[in-house]
Design an enzyme around this catalytic site. Structure first.
Site, PDB file in Angstrom:
ATOM      1  N   ASN A 143       0.876  -1.173   0.000  1.00 37.11           N
ATOM      2  CA  ASN A 143       0.000   0.000   0.000  1.00 37.11           C
ATOM      3  C   ASN A 143       0.911   1.221   0.000  1.00 37.11           C
ATOM      4  O   ASN A 143       1.478   1.586   1.023  1.00 37.11           O
ATOM      5  CB  ASN A 143      -0.889  -0.024   1.251  1.00 37.11           C
ATOM      6  CG  ASN A 143      -1.719   1.238   1.381  1.00 37.11           C
ATOM      7  OD1 ASN A 143      -1.762   2.066   0.471  1.00 37.11           O
ATOM      8  ND2 ASN A 143      -2.376   1.398   2.522  1.00 37.11           N
ATOM      9  N   TRP A 144       1.028   1.840  -1.165  1.00 38.21           N
ATOM     10  CA  TRP A 144       1.975   2.961  -1.291  1.00 38.21           C
ATOM     11  C   TRP A 144       1.447   4.241  -0.671  1.00 38.21           C
ATOM     12  O   TRP A 144       2.177   5.227  -0.579  1.00 38.21           O
ATOM     13  CB  TRP A 144       2.306   3.200  -2.763  1.00 38.21           C
ATOM     14  CG  TRP A 144       3.165   2.144  -3.371  1.00 38.21           C
ATOM     15  CD1 TRP A 144       3.737   1.073  -2.729  1.00 38.21           C
ATOM     16  CD2 TRP A 144       3.570   2.044  -4.750  1.00 38.21           C
ATOM     17  NE1 TRP A 144       4.462   0.316  -3.622  1.00 38.21           N
ATOM     18  CE2 TRP A 144       4.380   0.886  -4.864  1.00 38.21           C
ATOM     19  CE3 TRP A 144       3.331   2.805  -5.877  1.00 38.21           C
ATOM     20  CZ2 TRP A 144       4.943   0.496  -6.075  1.00 38.21           C
ATOM     21  CZ3 TRP A 144       3.894   2.414  -7.085  1.00 38.21           C
ATOM     22  CH2 TRP A 144       4.693   1.279  -7.175  1.00 38.21           C
ATOM     23  N   LYS A 145       0.181   4.265  -0.319  1.00 39.84           N
ATOM     24  CA  LYS A 145      -0.407   5.484   0.259  1.00 39.84           C
ATOM     25  C   LYS A 145      -0.116   6.672  -0.663  1.00 39.84           C
ATOM     26  O   LYS A 145      -0.104   6.498  -1.874  1.00 39.84           O
ATOM     27  CB  LYS A 145       0.096   5.672   1.700  1.00 39.84           C
ATOM     28  CG  LYS A 145      -0.116   4.394   2.536  1.00 39.84           C
ATOM     29  CD  LYS A 145       0.134   4.571   3.997  1.00 39.84           C
ATOM     30  CE  LYS A 145      -0.119   3.240   4.726  1.00 39.84           C
ATOM     31  NZ  LYS A 145       0.051   3.343   6.157  1.00 39.84           N
TER      32      LYS A 145
ATOM     33  N   HIS B  43      -9.408   1.303   4.926  1.00 42.09           N
ATOM     34  CA  HIS B  43      -8.129   1.501   5.626  1.00 42.09           C
ATOM     35  C   HIS B  43      -8.348   2.502   6.760  1.00 42.09           C
ATOM     36  O   HIS B  43      -9.112   3.457   6.607  1.00 42.09           O
ATOM     37  CB  HIS B  43      -7.072   2.023   4.652  1.00 42.09           C
ATOM     38  CG  HIS B  43      -5.700   1.990   5.245  1.00 42.09           C
ATOM     39  ND1 HIS B  43      -5.270   2.946   6.140  1.00 42.09           N
ATOM     40  CD2 HIS B  43      -4.694   1.107   5.111  1.00 42.09           C
ATOM     41  CE1 HIS B  43      -4.038   2.638   6.519  1.00 42.09           C
ATOM     42  NE2 HIS B  43      -3.665   1.535   5.916  1.00 42.09           N
TER      43      HIS B  43
ATOM     44  N   GLU C  14      -6.716   4.897   7.758  1.00 44.44           N
ATOM     45  CA  GLU C  14      -6.471   6.297   7.398  1.00 44.44           C
ATOM     46  C   GLU C  14      -7.655   6.914   6.652  1.00 44.44           C
ATOM     47  O   GLU C  14      -7.755   8.135   6.532  1.00 44.44           O
ATOM     48  CB  GLU C  14      -5.178   6.395   6.568  1.00 44.44           C
ATOM     49  CG  GLU C  14      -3.954   6.184   7.446  1.00 44.44           C
ATOM     50  CD  GLU C  14      -2.766   5.566   6.747  1.00 44.44           C
ATOM     51  OE1 GLU C  14      -2.701   5.595   5.506  1.00 44.44           O
ATOM     52  OE2 GLU C  14      -1.895   5.033   7.463  1.00 44.44           O
TER      53      GLU C  14
ATOM     54  N   GLU D  52      -5.326  -4.611  10.670  1.00 47.14           N
ATOM     55  CA  GLU D  52      -4.354  -3.540  10.832  1.00 47.14           C
ATOM     56  C   GLU D  52      -4.635  -2.778  12.120  1.00 47.14           C
ATOM     57  O   GLU D  52      -5.458  -1.843  12.129  1.00 47.14           O
ATOM     58  CB  GLU D  52      -4.419  -2.565   9.641  1.00 47.14           C
ATOM     59  CG  GLU D  52      -4.020  -3.195   8.321  1.00 47.14           C
ATOM     60  CD  GLU D  52      -3.343  -2.184   7.390  1.00 47.14           C
ATOM     61  OE1 GLU D  52      -2.417  -2.579   6.698  1.00 47.14           O
ATOM     62  OE2 GLU D  52      -3.743  -1.001   7.383  1.00 47.14           O
TER      63      GLU D  52
ATOM     64  N   GLY E 206       2.633   2.620  10.719  1.00 45.19           N
ATOM     65  CA  GLY E 206       3.582   3.717  10.526  1.00 45.19           C
ATOM     66  C   GLY E 206       4.296   4.120  11.800  1.00 45.19           C
ATOM     67  O   GLY E 206       4.946   5.157  11.849  1.00 45.19           O
TER      68      GLY E 206
ATOM     69  N   SER F   6       3.556  -1.926  10.297  1.00 44.73           N
ATOM     70  CA  SER F   6       5.014  -2.008  10.503  1.00 44.73           C
ATOM     71  C   SER F   6       5.595  -3.380  10.159  1.00 44.73           C
ATOM     72  O   SER F   6       6.477  -3.877  10.866  1.00 44.73           O
ATOM     73  CB  SER F   6       5.376  -1.586  11.935  1.00 44.73           C
ATOM     74  OG  SER F   6       4.959  -0.245  12.165  1.00 44.73           O
TER      75      SER F   6
ATOM     76  N   GLY G 106       2.969  -0.985   4.290  1.00 43.71           N
ATOM     77  CA  GLY G 106       3.048   0.422   3.950  1.00 43.71           C
ATOM     78  C   GLY G 106       4.486   0.833   3.656  1.00 43.71           C
ATOM     79  O   GLY G 106       5.014   0.580   2.571  1.00 43.71           O
ATOM     80  N   GLY G 107       5.137   1.421   4.646  1.00 42.75           N
ATOM     81  CA  GLY G 107       6.471   1.997   4.456  1.00 42.75           C
ATOM     82  C   GLY G 107       7.474   1.068   3.773  1.00 42.75           C
ATOM     83  O   GLY G 107       8.189   1.483   2.853  1.00 42.75           O
TER      84      GLY G 107
HETATM   85  P1  13P Z   1       3.178   0.579   7.677  1.00 42.29           P
HETATM   86  O1  13P Z   1       3.688  -0.723   7.092  1.00 42.29           O
HETATM   87  O2  13P Z   1       3.928   1.777   7.153  1.00 42.29           O
HETATM   88  O3  13P Z   1       3.079   0.526   9.154  1.00 42.29           O
HETATM   89  O4  13P Z   1       1.689   0.760   7.109  1.00 42.29           O
HETATM   90  C1  13P Z   1       0.797  -0.287   7.241  1.00 42.29           C
HETATM   91  C2  13P Z   1      -0.417   0.015   6.471  1.00 42.29           C
HETATM   92  O5  13P Z   1      -1.172   0.902   6.817  1.00 42.29           O
HETATM   93  C3  13P Z   1      -0.663  -0.764   5.252  1.00 42.29           C
HETATM   94  O6  13P Z   1      -1.932  -0.532   4.760  1.00 42.29           O
END
Ligand code: 13P
Length: 267
Positions: A9-11, A95, A97, A182, A188, A228, A249-250
């Site tokens: 998930n590149w956000k 998600h 967010e 999640e 994050g 994470s 994510g990251g």
């Molecule tokens: P991180 O891997 O950066 O913690 O993000 C997780 C996430 O929200 C994937 O959708």
């Protein structure tokens, strides 16, 4: 046997050029990955480019959200048919967010990990229904905040979010869905949920599916862990009974770290 799904998930990251470079770098790194599915979820503007760069590789394409209407006067929105048109097979829905009160980061979630885009259990459900109507696999995100965990309500929150997302969904297709557990406090933050606990809560989601759709659905539904996930914790998480992949994510922003996570999944 459930095929692990490793999704990036590149956000809100990567230009078209950066997305292209990523895919070109990733392809050879995961050429030997067998028995797994690999998915990248770029921003809308890079979807078509990632599809083209993926070529005949096995990299699947997903979007990060959709709106449930097909077309019309909905400024700023993107619909399921348009995501299909761009080459998507999957879409992330609900998600953390994207949940919460629009434009109002919650007090304990200030910063980049806030829930700020107004999705509710009701809108998540509408999005799931729209995705399914148009043949997109929804990756339905559920998870508790730190305050909810501390209050001991993790399981009931996750069960309620899972059930609410599926209102009106044909129980015969529950086995084809993907969920992502999640925990909001692990997104994050560098703080991963311990693998044993992540596995336990993924099992709670599976049990919820069993209650709704029976044991066959529960055995087939895939439940990812997200929060994470990194190359050094991936194998421990992905080796657990109820964890069928990761939503990253990251660590999905760099081809080498994402590839290491893909290769850590064993089928
Ligand atoms: P991180 O891997 O950066 O913690 O993000 C997780 C996430 O929200 C994937 O959708």
């Amino acid at each position: 046997m459930r095929i692990p799904l490793l999704a990036g998930n590149w956000k809100l990251n990567k230009t078209i050029e950066e997305a292209n470079s990523f895919v070109n770098e990733l392809k050879p790194l995961i050429a030997d990955a067998k028995g797994v599915e690999v998915l990248v979820c770029p921003v809308f503007t890079a979807l078509a480019a990632v599809k083209a760069a993926s070529g005949d590789s096995a990299i699947l394409l997903g979007a990060q959200d959709l709106y449930w209407k097909e077309s019309g006067a909905y400024t700023g929105e993107v619909s399921a048919p348009l995501l299909k048109d761009a080459g998507c097979t999957h879409v992330i829905i609900g998600h953390s967010e994207r949940r919460g009160r629009f434009g109002v980061p919650e007090p304990d979630l200030e910063g980049d990990a806030g829930r700020v885009f107004g999705d509710t259990d009701t809108s998540v459900n509408k999005k799931v229904v729209a995705a399914l109507q148009h043949g997109l696999v929804p990756i339905i995100c559920v998870g508790e905040t730190l305050a909810e965990r501390q209050a001991g309500t993790t399981d009931s929150i996750v069960q309620a979010q899972t059930r609410a997302a599926l209102t009106g969904v044909d129980t015969n297709i529950l086995g084809s869905l993907v969920f992502a557990y999640e925990p909001v406090w692990a997104i994050g933050t560098g703080e991963t949920c311990a693998a044993e606990e992540a596995n336990r809560v993924c099992g709670v989601i599976r049990a919820t599916i069993e209650a709704l759709g029976g044991s066959e659905a529960a055995q087939s539904v895939r439940v990812q862990y997200g929060g994470s996930v990194k190359p050094d914790n991936a194998a421990d998480l992905l080796g657990r009974e109820h964890i069928d992949g990761a939503l990253v994510g990251g660590a999905s922003l760099k081809a080498d770290s994402f590839a290491q996570i893909v290769l850590a999944a064993k089928n």
